[in-house]
Design an enzyme around this catalytic site. Structure first.
Site, short mmCIF file in Angstrom:
data_model
loop_
_atom_site.label_atom_id
_atom_site.label_comp_id
_atom_site.label_asym_id
_atom_site.label_seq_id
_atom_site.Cartn_x
_atom_site.Cartn_y
_atom_site.Cartn_z
N CYS A 94 -58.02 43.24 114.59
CA CYS A 94 -57.86 44.22 115.90
C CYS A 94 -59.15 44.05 116.61
O CYS A 94 -60.07 43.15 116.33
CB CYS A 94 -57.69 45.60 115.36
SG CYS A 94 -58.79 46.29 114.08
N TRP A 95 -59.72 45.16 117.15
CA TRP A 95 -60.93 44.83 117.75
C TRP A 95 -62.23 45.19 117.07
O TRP A 95 -63.05 44.13 117.14
CB TRP A 95 -60.97 46.25 118.95
CG TRP A 95 -62.51 46.44 119.79
CD1 TRP A 95 -63.05 47.48 119.62
CD2 TRP A 95 -62.90 45.36 120.21
NE1 TRP A 95 -64.29 47.15 120.38
CE2 TRP A 95 -64.27 46.12 120.65
CE3 TRP A 95 -63.00 43.80 120.75
CZ2 TRP A 95 -65.37 45.14 121.56
CZ3 TRP A 95 -63.82 43.43 121.47
CH2 TRP A 95 -64.92 43.87 121.80
#
Length: 319
Positions: A94-95
């Site tokens: 993810c980020w």
């Protein structure tokens, strides 16, 4: 339980294992690790809703909202993952390597899959690739005026076993006034950097890497500063092709496009050409001064393009 890997161990696995990017579609579109498949935990609107919930009610409130949104999707997530990874082993990020990748990894592990998550997430990946362009390597640069066939020469060298970083192909831009014509849509600048890095990491750094002499910017794509600095400091090999030969090549390459398409590109470099020169060029374009299409193309590509793009190249050749 998912295995958390640092970027140095995670990235090589992307060559053999499916990679899932669980960020929102907008985040993915702006830039992603090459080869990643987007299975977003939240769509763009849902991500905004959760973000607002966090600001208004804190983490616990955001988690509750997230569960309500994601709950009905869980079965479909597993189906997508199993289609993507029939051997039941995949990579996830993810980020920042937080709750989104951790949650989806838990789900896939519960469904019988082996998962690896990226420590620090996409943010760590971006930091890592920018550092890689600062790595000192052996570079040789092929230069020459527009229409010299530099790219074709480098492609032939590549067929013979040499390493060629084809920046124009990655940027979907030929690096000239008319560089956008006939090309696919350019990637975002962030995706351009990611795609460059993907090609870069696969090179043997003990061997020479060939590059074409390029401007820092190709359309909307801008070369990372460390890479451009290495290009500018590398030895430059000049090829010299007579103007008639360059003219033939350029007419063949661009002669099939409509005059309106070429004019549109020419107007974009108004500042570089100067208003008066551009005015005269466009005026001549529409009068009998340029009776032949080949004459016009010759004026633009042989006379104007070298002046605009290669003034600094001449200095380097002389040195």
């Amino acid at each position: 339980m998912a295995t958390i890997l640092p970027i140095e161990k995670f990235l090589p696995l992307t060559d053999t294992l499916p990679l899932v990017d669980v960020r929102s579609p907008a985040e993915y579109a702006h830039g992603h690790i090459p080869g990643a498949v987007n299975i977003p935990l939240f769509d763009n609107e849902e991500r905004a809703i959760v973000g607002i919930g966090y600001k208004q009610g804190g983490k616990e409130n955001a988690v509750q909202l997230g569960l309500e949104i994601v709950g009905p999707k869980l079965s479909n997530f597993v189906k997508q993952a199993k289609r993507l990874a029939p051997k039941k082993e995949l990579l996830i990020h993810c980020w920042r390597g937080g709750m989104r990748s951790g949650s989806i990894a838990w789900l896939f592990e519960t469904a019988g899959m082996k998962t690896y998550t990226l420590e620090g997430g996409y943010k760590a990946y971006r930091r890592y690739i920018r550092e890689q362009f600062s790595r000192p390597v052996k570079i040789l640069v092929l230069g020459g005026y527009t229409g010299s066939g530099k790219t074709d020469i480098l492609k032939e060298l590549e067929k013979q076993g040499e390493q060629f970083l084809n920046i124009e192909n990655i940027a979907h831009h030929k690096g000239s006034v008319f560089g956008l014509l006939g090309q696919e849509l350019q990637p975002t600048n962030e995706q351009f950097e990611n795609n460059l890095a993907d090609a870069w990491r696969k090179f043997n750094f003990k061997k020479i890497i060939w590059m074409e002499d390029e401007s820092r910017q190709l359309g909307q794509c801008v070369m990372p500063d460390p890479l451009f600095l290495q290009l500018r400091q590398a030895p430059l090999v000049k090829i010299t092709v007579p103007k008639p030969e360059r003219e033939k090549r350029l007419v063949k390459e661009y002669g099939g496009f409509k005059k309106e398409e070429l004019e549109e590109q020419l107007v974009k470099i108004r500042e570089r050409l100067g208003g008066q020169l551009l005015k005269e060029a466009l005026k001549n374009w529409k009068t009998e001064i340029c009776k032949l299409w080949q004459d016009l193309l010759y004026v633009i590509t042989i006379k104007l393009m070298p002046m605009v793009f290669h003034s600094d190249h001449r200095k380097r050749f002389l040195n």
